[in-house]
Design an enzyme around this catalytic site. Sequence first.
Site, short mmCIF file in Angstrom:
data_model
loop_
_atom_site.label_atom_id
_atom_site.label_comp_id
_atom_site.label_asym_id
_atom_site.label_seq_id
_atom_site.Cartn_x
_atom_site.Cartn_y
_atom_site.Cartn_z
CD GLU A 71 8.31 11.99 -15.73
OE1 GLU A 71 7.31 12.67 -15.48
OE2 GLU A 71 9.42 12.50 -16.03
CG HIS B 187 -1.78 -1.19 1.38
ND1 HIS B 187 -3.10 -1.27 1.01
CD2 HIS B 187 -1.48 -2.43 1.87
CE1 HIS B 187 -3.58 -2.47 1.30
NE2 HIS B 187 -2.61 -3.20 1.81
CB SER C 182 12.66 22.32 -16.35
OG SER C 182 11.84 23.45 -16.50
CE LYS D 135 11.49 19.36 -11.62
NZ LYS D 135 10.27 19.47 -12.39
#
Lengths: 472, 472, 472, 472
Positions: free
Chosen positions: B292, B158, B279, B285
């Site tokens: 992803e 979980h 970025s 960043k």
Amino acid sequence: MGTHSPWSGRFEKPLDELVQRFNASIGFDQRLAEEDVAGSIAHAKMLAAQGIITRDEAAKIIEGLDSIRNEIRAGTFAFRLDREDIHFNVEGALADRIGAVAGKLHTGRSRNDQVALDVRLFTRQALEQLQGDVLNVIDALIDRAAEHTATILPGYTHLQRAQPVVLAHHLLAYVEMLRRDYARLSDARGRLAESPLGAGALAGTTFPLDREAVARNVGFPAITRNSLDSVADRDFALEFLATTSILSVHLSRFAEELVLWSTQEFGFLIFDDAYATGSSMMPQKKNPDTAELIRGKTGRVIGHLVAALVLLKGLPLAYNKDLQEDKEALFDAYDTAHDCLRVLEGIVRTVTFRTDRMRQATTEGFLNATDLADYLVTRGLPFREAHGIVSQVVLFAERAGKTLEQLTLEELRLISPLFDAGAQTALDVDQGVLRRDLPGGTSPRRVQQALEEARNWWSVEVGRQTAADTQG
Amino acid sequence: MGTHSPWSGRFEKPLDELVQRFNASIGFDQRLAEEDVAGSIAHAKMLAAQGIITRDEAAKIIEGLDSIRNEIRAGTFAFRLDREDIHFNVEGALADRIGAVAGKLHTGRSRNDQVALDVRLFTRQALEQLQGDVLNVIDALIDRAAEHTATILPGYTHLQRAQPVVLAHHLLAYVEMLRRDYARLSDARGRLAESPLGAGALAGTTFPLDREAVARNVGFPAITRNSLDSVADRDFALEFLATTSILSVHLSRFAEELVLWSTQEFGFLIFDDAYATGSSMMPQKKNPDTAELIRGKTGRVIGHLVAALVLLKGLPLAYNKDLQEDKEALFDAYDTAHDCLRVLEGIVRTVTFRTDRMRQATTEGFLNATDLADYLVTRGLPFREAHGIVSQVVLFAERAGKTLEQLTLEELRLISPLFDAGAQTALDVDQGVLRRDLPGGTSPRRVQQALEEARNWWSVEVGRQTAADTQG
Amino acid sequence: MGTHSPWSGRFEKPLDELVQRFNASIGFDQRLAEEDVAGSIAHAKMLAAQGIITRDEAAKIIEGLDSIRNEIRAGTFAFRLDREDIHFNVEGALADRIGAVAGKLHTGRSRNDQVALDVRLFTRQALEQLQGDVLNVIDALIDRAAEHTATILPGYTHLQRAQPVVLAHHLLAYVEMLRRDYARLSDARGRLAESPLGAGALAGTTFPLDREAVARNVGFPAITRNSLDSVADRDFALEFLATTSILSVHLSRFAEELVLWSTQEFGFLIFDDAYATGSSMMPQKKNPDTAELIRGKTGRVIGHLVAALVLLKGLPLAYNKDLQEDKEALFDAYDTAHDCLRVLEGIVRTVTFRTDRMRQATTEGFLNATDLADYLVTRGLPFREAHGIVSQVVLFAERAGKTLEQLTLEELRLISPLFDAGAQTALDVDQGVLRRDLPGGTSPRRVQQALEEARNWWSVEVGRQTAADTQG
Amino acid sequence: MGTHSPWSGRFEKPLDELVQRFNASIGFDQRLAEEDVAGSIAHAKMLAAQGIITRDEAAKIIEGLDSIRNEIRAGTFAFRLDREDIHFNVEGALADRIGAVAGKLHTGRSRNDQVALDVRLFTRQALEQLQGDVLNVIDALIDRAAEHTATILPGYTHLQRAQPVVLAHHLLAYVEMLRRDYARLSDARGRLAESPLGAGALAGTTFPLDREAVARNVGFPAITRNSLDSVADRDFALEFLATTSILSVHLSRFAEELVLWSTQEFGFLIFDDAYATGSSMMPQKKNPDTAELIRGKTGRVIGHLVAALVLLKGLPLAYNKDLQEDKEALFDAYDTAHDCLRVLEGIVRTVTFRTDRMRQATTEGFLNATDLADYLVTRGLPFREAHGIVSQVVLFAERAGKTLEQLTLEELRLISPLFDAGAQTALDVDQGVLRRDLPGGTSPRRVQQALEEARNWWSVEVGRQTAADTQG
């Protein structure tokens, strides 16, 4: 070769080569080139109007972007993989032309809000185009329906002959589906018409941008209301794909019927030679490939919808790189729907209906049995009992190898004494069609009214589209 | 411009131009060029061996096909849209080179069985490649796991810290998933290894073909058993897509963890600069774009599976044009899985694990609570009651702002008099890991065994693949 | 046992027992019982008004239907499998009560148009309910957002800390998604509000029905325009499922964040005990099961959408039995979305936000780097160059183990002489949030405005819903 | 009412009532009751054998579980919602019967590994059952094929008549599909046969369990190799659903043909009255509902596959509550496939083939055109040229309103002087079928061989299944 990217300042190593290709989107997002330039011009104008850059700087930037746009339109713009995506390709080309001042264009902007705008602009145009395509198919259907308000063929349920209908009525059923598609496309278009520019990477920006001005410039009546949502949202893509999937299902239903109707067994229509193909082995074949492809392409549109839903499922806020995957699904769904609609329009306009075969088909299959039951109801019997009696009549006729019309009154009366001379009239197929004279029914009079209503609606919408084009 | 196609003899009009493009598959099936030539060479050889064409004719045909193959490999072969698909492109180019004798190649063959062979050949190669890719990722996982048989981090359920595990154990969980994928790819490869050539358009052919000879020539151990099924079947594509979808789900689960673990909050790993990007707006960043994208690309593979299932649903026998739509889904699913596996291998090999952060994370979250309950069980308590008591201990510790180790024996005994000095030992995290010493458990000894078993399996399979490559 | 059905007149054998169960829909379509009765009452009233049945007959029928409806509501109505579906169950029960006159109810009606009406009525109610549920979640979000217009936490892109945002702004991003869902639900509700009754089996009917009267009676402003489409159309189900799928994707995104934020690693929130569960083995666990289930249930809603699209793909006109399969997908998607929305509302209302942890998290990860670049832009540098310089600053700080605020002006000036005292101000996190003061941005002032706008919208819509309930 | 659950020790509030229902799985996982008890008995025996509990304790536990199993089988066991899931229902009922010793059953076990075992046991049984069902349909197909090795009907491509085939050949095409399904079911069954018990919550357990003993007891030849994977893995569900989806696509293809063939237009078969239904409105209708439902139910199976893939996408290790959602998809896909196969078997066994109509249909549509081209090839012409000439012949015949057989030699020779008396022989339909005499072809001799091979395979597999049943 590694990359030296506008974002790479804090990186000590270039990207792995495979990763560079894996990561780059220029292979497909070059399709957004014009949208990207349009958004950048709007942004530059606004920056100048707000005093964030000078009028001179803006003029240089816009002149550079104009020349890039011209090259894009001419197909001479060289997209570079090492410039990763359409945004850096345009920005990089701009710097090549006008030097360091190009670096001012990205003030108060991120690729996150930039791409959100680009994709919205693309989707708006795609929705408009599909609306036009749908209107064209509707036009073709209405034209062909107008020729056939008195052509009778079997209506089917469970693909069994059920009751006679007129061909125009059948074609207008597809007009209904397409009108709903048109309305859904229209709703989707209205809902996406908000400019996300100004959302920055996710939180807005510290520069005093005029977001409404940019929105007006690109033709959106409103701006998005939340910067995080602006860069994380792909609802407009999901809604486009959902709407296009439903549309595709309608096209596949029509395509299935075109395939069926062109079989030797049904024989209800003949494809024009320009819309059918042959076999490399079997010299006699004439195949309804166009309709089969329309039917088959349903799969890819639904597949793209699923892809986009899976993509977004469980993504936290705000922008995630996964979102890059929205574009190919969107582009291909649009291309597919656009092509299918145009091909279908051609099929509809050129197909030959074999009205003799249609008529012939209404004579077998007891399509007038319901009329006989309805007749018994007018004689006072509850419908449920009338249905039972006519079932017996059908069974009797089937065994006797007769149609219902061929049964004598004596034979009918063997089954029920309620039958009298009116029974024969009730069984006349043409009369049966005439009697289905309620709104939405298949009587030629009602179909004629439906045809006029559809044509009027079409004219209004075509006018609206044309007005929108002129404006936009 | 219209088309004059090898099938167009009985047609009185050329195809509509839009239809020609809509219908043509050469835009994507050119990818099958080598497979198509290989199949044609096998067919020509067999035709000669059976005396259906002469040795001389076969020699000319094969020579022509060889030169076409060379051009394809060199990238100089000119694919023509007016030649519709890869089959007519190759056949047409052959006729350009060797004249009318080229027309003998299609004896006893239809594009229906020809494309079935081509796609099977492609899919076989794709399955082999993906098996190799999977082995490479497994290799990387085993290598990294071998470094970390004693690195302790929280195991999660979980997404809440649950019990400590060793990092190698965690990485080996993915090895298990990939081994099942490998087995499924292998099953699919075995199942498709049947040559459909000889099925003709649908019913076989009147020429005395030697189907087994063709099968041997293209490296298939068997022939298909039913001609109708041979041209109508796309199970191999469905099975490829289903297998690749399950594989993609595994990759997405791993990718999700890579994204999570690279957050500032988890801080369990650092992407190599060659596998991360920055970025355009935010200079600080460093984003896990590669992971992803792997996660996001799951959507497109599942989408392709759905597309293919929708495509085939409800299609009657035998060949229908809809089947043309199988290819792009197949190609893109393969490319996607291939790229994702290769990028993932690179990530795994280059990522830096922050073992200090992992260790630190095991100290908060009461990960040793189960051990305390187990200890009470050894003191004679039913587990269910022990669970209840330790729940109270946890609640007490939470309120006191302590870890379980920080509780004194007195505090523990306030809750249950069964606690004695052994309780403290039970709470030691390293001991807890050591005690999970059953097959499949996380004790370093068992993990070491699992690692060896995995490496042995890998060696055997790599050997098998290499042998297959040498043969094939 | 075989069946003796109202349709079985021409059949010489009963249904196979397995087939009877396979074919019967009463197991699930009993859920339409009230809708079916309502439609029948409207039909009976109209039949009488049109003189097709007598006033007395209608009175008897309606009285019987009323008593059936009472039993349905009381849960005492006995559904019978041998009566196949809800329509024959109601009609059969009616005949049991009032005798043969019950057989007059089906005059001018088919189960094809009857079920189309029933499902539309159900879907209308489902859409209304979901709209209400969505408003409730929005209400909860606005309430919680109102508490947190000054709570600062990291905004994320790529799940990496990006820029600070206020918590209310983050929560309002979900309000935006839900507002679009609300609009889509509303569009779908408008589009389905047409009565199909009178379409008969497919072609209309020979009886002089007043279709508009029935429509008015069941609360639909319009009638469908084509009888074939009326019985073949399931767009309203597709649109319901598509809309619910997009909604589910939004819920899954929120659920993902709830799971993430409740980890020990993020620690941004604590689930209320009433919305979390424990482990059967690990006494310390507190698991965000509710959020996980909301996330997981996305799959089933998307699955139902796919099921319905597959179902309809390629079906010819008009009614086909396949359509019976629309119901369970629709019912379960509705129940799932309804439950998820209600549970989510409860979570939102009861969750504890750990604002200290949120604030703390903004201090690491260089979230103010963009502000430093923006500051350099105000010093005259093109943004692109400013970005490059700040990247160097970040790299320097990272190596030095410092935050940007901790760098001295001297250190900054080592990298660029443009830095002066203003740099420090630019790096203040609270100031950074304040400066993002454009529409849709995260400054508390703008967020406060957004909050008011959202609350106003909500009030208007709640009013509208209440008005509709009172009317309907 | 709130819940007091075995896990609730550290919770200070009961679950919200809605959450209790939302969270509980007993509504559907009660279907796993027997599997759960079987797993618990195996676990208890092993605990005793390992000395973790006493023989006496084990005896009491097993006796209690036996009595629970008896009640489950008798349908008298009372499932309680407040006991959440099947595991706590069984454990709770056990405690009601035998007291606190019941609490010892959960030693070294978590619901995470427990449910993984239960679902695997269910899936194994489901796979076995579907394999048996598939064998039954194959049996029916072989039986019917054996009656029709000389029945000639048109084979179709693009749903256009292509070449004549024998009916047995057509039916055997479906046997091929089902044999591949059978093989996939078998592979899936082999792959899942590993016991996960002993994985605990995720990391194994501190008790000296004998995992192999449990595996043997429940009939699995192996244990899983990694505890994290054991509780996180649902590949067996995905593979079940993927396999069942492909199977469903096959069934839908057959169903589509049954619908087509039963139309008045094709008229190739008549459904037995026990497998068809009528209309509530149209007394003459006999509808192929069973086949339509089989076709329609494809959607729900594919939908369940999509649901499960979406469910698992992006889930980090190890167990997450989302996994609870796997069951309903699995159960319903199984039930659907099971029912569809059984109904299909009944249809196949009882359908009447109209061999006269089939034969008649081979006379129109120039199905012998390829034979004429092949004949020209034997006269020395390249096939491509022969194809062109026969295309001209077809066009000529079509305009003349003749079949190819009806053309005179003179007419043929107008088009090509190569035609001689042999042309007429080439055009004989029966001869054409006979000449397609290669493996997999449609000649009666080859079909007879295929039939025997299929029957032999079937016998072997039936024997294998029976042996497995006796063993298991």
